[in-house]
Write a protein that holds these residues in place. Structure first.
Motif, PDB file in Angstrom:
ATOM      1  N   THR A 126      19.897 -18.373  -8.102  1.00  0.00           N
ATOM      2  CA  THR A 126      18.623 -18.223  -8.804  1.00  0.00           C
ATOM      3  C   THR A 126      18.909 -17.568 -10.139  1.00  0.00           C
ATOM      4  OG1 THR A 126      17.575 -17.854  -6.654  1.00  0.00           O
ATOM      5  CG2 THR A 126      16.261 -17.362  -8.604  1.00  0.00           C
ATOM      6  N   LYS A 127      18.147 -17.922 -11.141  1.00  0.00           N
ATOM      7  CA  LYS A 127      18.375 -17.366 -12.472  1.00  0.00           C
ATOM      8  C   LYS A 127      18.316 -15.842 -12.432  1.00  0.00           C
ATOM      9  CE  LYS A 127      16.629 -21.311 -15.100  1.00  0.00           C
ATOM     10  NZ  LYS A 127      15.629 -21.786 -16.077  1.00  0.00           N
ATOM     11  N   GLY A 128      19.356 -15.235 -12.978  1.00  0.00           N
ATOM     12  CA  GLY A 128      19.391 -13.786 -13.055  1.00  0.00           C
ATOM     13  C   GLY A 128      19.831 -13.104 -11.781  1.00  0.00           C
ATOM     14  N   GLU A 129      20.167 -13.846 -10.731  1.00  0.00           N
ATOM     15  CA  GLU A 129      20.583 -13.241  -9.469  1.00  0.00           C
ATOM     16  C   GLU A 129      21.959 -13.750  -9.060  1.00  0.00           C
ATOM     17  OE1 GLU A 129      17.746 -13.703  -6.393  1.00  0.00           O
ATOM     18  OE2 GLU A 129      16.042 -12.974  -7.559  1.00  0.00           O
ATOM     19  N   LYS A 130      22.561 -13.063  -8.125  1.00  0.00           N
ATOM     20  CA  LYS A 130      23.867 -13.457  -7.642  1.00  0.00           C
ATOM     21  C   LYS A 130      23.761 -14.692  -6.753  1.00  0.00           C
ATOM     22  CE  LYS A 130      25.917  -8.835  -7.681  1.00  0.00           C
ATOM     23  NZ  LYS A 130      26.600  -7.797  -6.868  1.00  0.00           N
ATOM     24  N   THR A 131      24.890 -15.379  -6.608  1.00  0.00           N
ATOM     25  CA  THR A 131      24.943 -16.555  -5.741  1.00  0.00           C
ATOM     26  C   THR A 131      24.941 -16.110  -4.279  1.00  0.00           C
ATOM     27  OG1 THR A 131      26.192 -17.790  -7.397  1.00  0.00           O
ATOM     28  CG2 THR A 131      26.288 -18.600  -5.149  1.00  0.00           C
ATOM     29  N   HIS A 132      24.177 -16.834  -3.466  1.00  0.00           N
ATOM     30  CA  HIS A 132      24.046 -16.485  -2.056  1.00  0.00           C
ATOM     31  C   HIS A 132      24.613 -17.607  -1.193  1.00  0.00           C
ATOM     32  CE1 HIS A 132      22.331 -14.732   1.575  1.00  0.00           C
ATOM     33  NE2 HIS A 132      21.824 -15.929   1.867  1.00  0.00           N
ATOM     34  N   LEU A 133      25.473 -17.265  -0.216  1.00  0.00           N
ATOM     35  CA  LEU A 133      26.058 -18.251   0.674  1.00  0.00           C
ATOM     36  C   LEU A 133      25.065 -18.634   1.777  1.00  0.00           C
ATOM     37  CD1 LEU A 133      28.578 -19.850   1.667  1.00  0.00           C
ATOM     38  CD2 LEU A 133      29.145 -17.829   3.051  1.00  0.00           C
ATOM     39  N   LEU A 134      24.752 -19.933   1.864  1.00  0.00           N
ATOM     40  CA  LEU A 134      23.853 -20.424   2.899  1.00  0.00           C
ATOM     41  C   LEU A 134      24.613 -20.860   4.153  1.00  0.00           C
ATOM     42  CD1 LEU A 134      21.393 -22.578   0.758  1.00  0.00           C
ATOM     43  CD2 LEU A 134      21.096 -20.223   1.563  1.00  0.00           C
ATOM     44  N   GLY A 135      25.854 -21.257   4.000  1.00  0.00           N
ATOM     45  CA  GLY A 135      26.649 -21.678   5.148  1.00  0.00           C
ATOM     46  C   GLY A 135      27.943 -22.323   4.701  1.00  0.00           C
ATOM     47  N   ARG A 136      28.868 -22.432   5.636  1.00  0.00           N
ATOM     48  CA  ARG A 136      30.189 -22.972   5.319  1.00  0.00           C
ATOM     49  C   ARG A 136      30.724 -23.723   6.523  1.00  0.00           C
ATOM     50  NH1 ARG A 136      32.988 -18.400   4.289  1.00  0.00           N
ATOM     51  NH2 ARG A 136      32.774 -18.515   2.021  1.00  0.00           N
ATOM     52  N   VAL A 137      31.596 -24.714   6.243  1.00  0.00           N
ATOM     53  CA  VAL A 137      32.301 -25.424   7.297  1.00  0.00           C
ATOM     54  C   VAL A 137      33.729 -25.686   6.835  1.00  0.00           C
ATOM     55  CG1 VAL A 137      31.565 -27.713   6.499  1.00  0.00           C
ATOM     56  CG2 VAL A 137      32.268 -27.405   8.857  1.00  0.00           C
ATOM     57  N   ILE A 138      34.675 -25.580   7.752  1.00  0.00           N
ATOM     58  CA  ILE A 138      36.088 -25.831   7.447  1.00  0.00           C
ATOM     59  C   ILE A 138      36.582 -26.967   8.332  1.00  0.00           C
ATOM     60  CG2 ILE A 138      38.434 -24.891   7.529  1.00  0.00           C
ATOM     61  CD1 ILE A 138      37.289 -22.163   6.880  1.00  0.00           C
ATOM     62  N   VAL A 139      37.224 -27.955   7.715  1.00  0.00           N
ATOM     63  CA  VAL A 139      37.859 -29.044   8.461  1.00  0.00           C
ATOM     64  C   VAL A 139      39.354 -29.018   8.153  1.00  0.00           C
ATOM     65  CG1 VAL A 139      35.856 -30.563   8.587  1.00  0.00           C
ATOM     66  CG2 VAL A 139      37.312 -30.651   6.581  1.00  0.00           C
ATOM     67  N   GLY A 140      40.152 -29.299   9.173  1.00  0.00           N
ATOM     68  CA  GLY A 140      41.590 -29.254   8.985  1.00  0.00           C
ATOM     69  C   GLY A 140      42.325 -29.512  10.285  1.00  0.00           C
ATOM     70  N   PRO A 141      43.640 -29.260  10.311  1.00  0.00           N
ATOM     71  CA  PRO A 141      44.451 -29.509  11.508  1.00  0.00           C
ATOM     72  C   PRO A 141      44.217 -28.455  12.590  1.00  0.00           C
ATOM     73  CG  PRO A 141      45.791 -28.563   9.768  1.00  0.00           C
ATOM     74  CD  PRO A 141      44.445 -28.796   9.173  1.00  0.00           C
ATOM     75  N   PHE A 142      44.949 -28.602  13.694  1.00  0.00           N
ATOM     76  CA  PHE A 142      44.782 -27.727  14.862  1.00  0.00           C
ATOM     77  C   PHE A 142      45.028 -26.257  14.520  1.00  0.00           C
ATOM     78  CE2 PHE A 142      46.329 -25.730  18.777  1.00  0.00           C
ATOM     79  CZ  PHE A 142      45.299 -26.065  19.656  1.00  0.00           C
ATOM     80  N   MET A 143      45.814 -26.003  13.481  1.00  0.00           N
ATOM     81  CA  MET A 143      46.129 -24.625  13.086  1.00  0.00           C
ATOM     82  C   MET A 143      44.875 -23.844  12.706  1.00  0.00           C
ATOM     83  SD  MET A 143      48.667 -23.415   9.993  1.00  0.00           S
ATOM     84  CE  MET A 143      50.044 -24.343  10.652  1.00  0.00           C
ATOM     85  N   TYR A 144      43.838 -24.547  12.177  1.00  0.00           N
ATOM     86  CA  TYR A 144      42.671 -23.841  11.656  1.00  0.00           C
ATOM     87  C   TYR A 144      41.360 -24.182  12.365  1.00  0.00           C
ATOM     88  CZ  TYR A 144      46.028 -23.547   7.814  1.00  0.00           C
ATOM     89  OH  TYR A 144      47.154 -23.360   7.076  1.00  0.00           O
ATOM     90  N   THR A 145      41.251 -25.346  12.978  1.00  0.00           N
ATOM     91  CA  THR A 145      39.947 -25.803  13.472  1.00  0.00           C
ATOM     92  C   THR A 145      40.024 -26.323  14.900  1.00  0.00           C
ATOM     93  OG1 THR A 145      40.307 -28.034  12.596  1.00  0.00           O
ATOM     94  CG2 THR A 145      39.208 -26.460  11.144  1.00  0.00           C
ATOM     95  N   ARG A 146      38.825 -26.499  15.483  1.00  0.00           N
ATOM     96  CA  ARG A 146      38.674 -27.085  16.801  1.00  0.00           C
ATOM     97  C   ARG A 146      37.442 -27.990  16.784  1.00  0.00           C
ATOM     98  NH1 ARG A 146      42.740 -24.695  16.750  1.00  0.00           N
ATOM     99  NH2 ARG A 146      43.686 -23.329  18.337  1.00  0.00           N
ATOM    100  N   GLY A 147      37.186 -28.678  17.872  1.00  0.00           N
ATOM    101  CA  GLY A 147      35.947 -29.440  18.035  1.00  0.00           C
ATOM    102  C   GLY A 147      35.778 -30.554  17.022  1.00  0.00           C
ATOM    103  N   LYS A 148      34.536 -30.706  16.538  1.00  0.00           N
ATOM    104  CA  LYS A 148      34.189 -31.809  15.643  1.00  0.00           C
ATOM    105  C   LYS A 148      34.964 -31.761  14.331  1.00  0.00           C
ATOM    106  CE  LYS A 148      29.463 -32.566  17.348  1.00  0.00           C
ATOM    107  NZ  LYS A 148      28.024 -32.589  16.978  1.00  0.00           N
ATOM    108  N   GLU A 149      35.239 -30.555  13.850  1.00  0.00           N
ATOM    109  CA  GLU A 149      35.967 -30.424  12.590  1.00  0.00           C
ATOM    110  C   GLU A 149      37.408 -30.930  12.727  1.00  0.00           C
ATOM    111  OE1 GLU A 149      32.395 -28.488  12.482  1.00  0.00           O
ATOM    112  OE2 GLU A 149      34.004 -27.930  13.870  1.00  0.00           O
ATOM    113  N   LEU A 150      38.041 -30.623  13.837  1.00  0.00           N
ATOM    114  CA  LEU A 150      39.402 -31.115  14.095  1.00  0.00           C
ATOM    115  C   LEU A 150      39.381 -32.632  14.308  1.00  0.00           C
ATOM    116  CD1 LEU A 150      42.402 -30.733  14.691  1.00  0.00           C
ATOM    117  CD2 LEU A 150      41.792 -30.187  17.065  1.00  0.00           C
ATOM    118  N   GLU A 151      38.383 -33.136  15.041  1.00  0.00           N
ATOM    119  CA  GLU A 151      38.276 -34.577  15.286  1.00  0.00           C
ATOM    120  C   GLU A 151      38.096 -35.346  13.974  1.00  0.00           C
ATOM    121  OE1 GLU A 151      35.063 -35.129  17.963  1.00  0.00           O
ATOM    122  OE2 GLU A 151      36.041 -34.116  19.662  1.00  0.00           O
ATOM    123  N   HIS A 152      37.295 -34.805  13.067  1.00  0.00           N
ATOM    124  CA  HIS A 152      37.062 -35.458  11.779  1.00  0.00           C
ATOM    125  C   HIS A 152      38.369 -35.551  10.990  1.00  0.00           C
ATOM    126  CE1 HIS A 152      34.068 -35.849   8.162  1.00  0.00           C
ATOM    127  NE2 HIS A 152      34.844 -36.906   8.306  1.00  0.00           N
TER     128      HIS A 152
END
Length: 415
Positions: free
Chosen positions: A367-393
């Motif tokens: 928002t103008k004049g305000e800091k950036t706010h995180l609404l959510g995050r997702v990580i996709v990658g190999p078995f070293m970092y992820t599981r489930g749908k993210e690993l399957e993708h």
């Protein structure tokens, strides 16, 4: 009297003799002219014609595999000032007064129909074929329908004109289909325009026009959404598919009417997760060593403040061994919990790095004049970092090189 008769007979005989001589002379002269006409034809032109036809005969007896499928384009010198004649196989031009015509033994073609003709080039028929409209014939496997529409923007009246043309190859839940279409101009999902219902057809033709009032400043922030429904005998509506079309990358003017087609997509009927969901595609080109991410859309975002001053964008970061490598950002979409992006990003990634690399997609609100706010995050990658749908993708992307693999993912805060 006898003398006069004798003199008359002598004179008549002399005149008859003279007449016979003159007639014989004229016939002899004509005969000699014909002989000299055939005998003294220009040796230069005859030799030139023979040389040309010898070259052409040699080219004709070459193996067919070495010949192109081109058509010879010739200019016959004897046709100057005359109407052109279509030269096709077994067709010849008039031969009544051409002294350079040479008779050919065996089957004749247009290529040998003119003596003294010379080749100036060839025509490839393949170059003049009208391109086939593949949108009517090429339907990928698993296709649930295809929609055609056109859009145009009137600058003076600030009106967006949408023409719904047709839909093809619908997949209804039953044997019959009675489709209609709802059209939204996102981010406004409370109001829509609706087409007429077409009865008992899988290939409805609509040809209906719709108008949305939208300012030129806000036009590129808007997205068209088409929902195709089937209505049964009990008046129940079944969603057959949808098309999402952002306007930000289009050049819309009064004299630029765009006709567009898009394949229908299935709507994600699952309720949004706690922090919302994001849809994106992954693709890896093993030959170029390039990782491609297409950020498509998000839904159900929990905005801190719902107003047009709030902008939402996605930051895509490539990591390796949890160390930052490179990041890219989408354009910001104003005031919508269901933003549409359709933006593509590419990263250099060697095939040997895919076991240690990962992608982080963060949805951010500013928002103008305000800091950036995180609404959510997702990580996709190999078995070293992820599981489930993210690993399957990630694994499906590797198993299908050069193919875009699209999926929805739930956003969370603790990644």
């Amino acid at each position: 009297e006898q003398a006069v008769a004798a003199a008359g007979g002598v004179i008549g005989g002399i005149l008859l003799f003279v007449l016979i001589v003159i007639t014989a002379y004229l016939l002899w002269k004509k005969f000699c002219c014909l002989l000299s006409y055939e005998k003294f034809t220009s040796p230069v032109k005859t030799a030139r014609a023979n040389a040309i036809f010898q070259d052409q005969s040699i080219s004709e007896i070459q193996p067919k595999s070495s010949r192109s499928r081109s058509v010879p384009f010739i200019i016959p010198p004897t046709l100057r000032g005359q109407d052109w004649i279509n030269l096709t196989t077994e067709e010849h031009v008039q031969e009544d007064s051409d002294p350079y015509m040479i008779s050919q033994s065996g089957p004749r073609s247009s290529f040998h129909s003119l003596a003294g003709a010379y080749v100036v080039g060839t025509i490839n028929p393949e170059l003049y074929k009208y391109p086939e409209d593949k949108s009517e014939t090429d339907f990928p496997e698993g296709n649930i329908g295809r929609l055609w529409f056109s859009i145009e923007y009137e600058q003076e009246s600030e009106r967006l004109l949408v023409s719904l043309i047709k839909v093809r190859k619908l997949k209804p839940p039953g044997d019959s289909c009675s489709p209609f279409v709802k059209i939204y101009l996102l981010p406004d999902e409370r109001s829509y325009l609706q087409s007429k219902t077409k009865r008992k057809t899988l290939n409805p033709h609509f040809d209906e026009n719709f108008v949305f009032q939208v300012s030129s400043k806000m036009l590129l922030q808007r997205t068209l959404k088409f929902l195709v429904y089937h209505v049964d005998k009990q008046k129940k509506h079944y969603l057959l598919g949808q098309v999402i079309f952002p306007l930000k990358n289009e050049t819309l003017t009064d004299d630029n009417k765009l006709v567009i087609w898009r394949d229908l997509e299935k709507e994600n009927l699952e309720p949004p997760s706690e922090y919302g969901d994001i849809q994106f595609s992954l693709s890896y080109n093993d030959y170029l060593g390039r990782l491609t991410v297409v950020v498509l859309r998000a839904r159900g975002l929990k905005l801190q403040e719902e107003s047009h001053a709030v902008s939402v964008y996605v930051k895509v970061s490539l990591m390796n061994h949890n160390k930052f490598v490179k990041s890219k950002k989408t354009a910001a979409v104003l005031g919508s919990p269901n933003p549409v992006y359709n933006e593509t990003f590419s990263f250099k990634a060697d095939e040997t790095e895919l076991d240690t690399a990962s992608l982080s997609l963060s949805v951010l609100q500013s928002t103008k004049g305000e800091k950036t706010h995180l609404l959510g995050r997702v990580i996709v990658g190999p078995f070293m970092y992820t599981r489930g749908k993210e690993l399957e993708h990630w694994n499906e992307m590797i198993s299908k090189p050069k193919e875009l693999v699209k999926r929805w993912h739930a956003l969370c805060h603790n990644t």
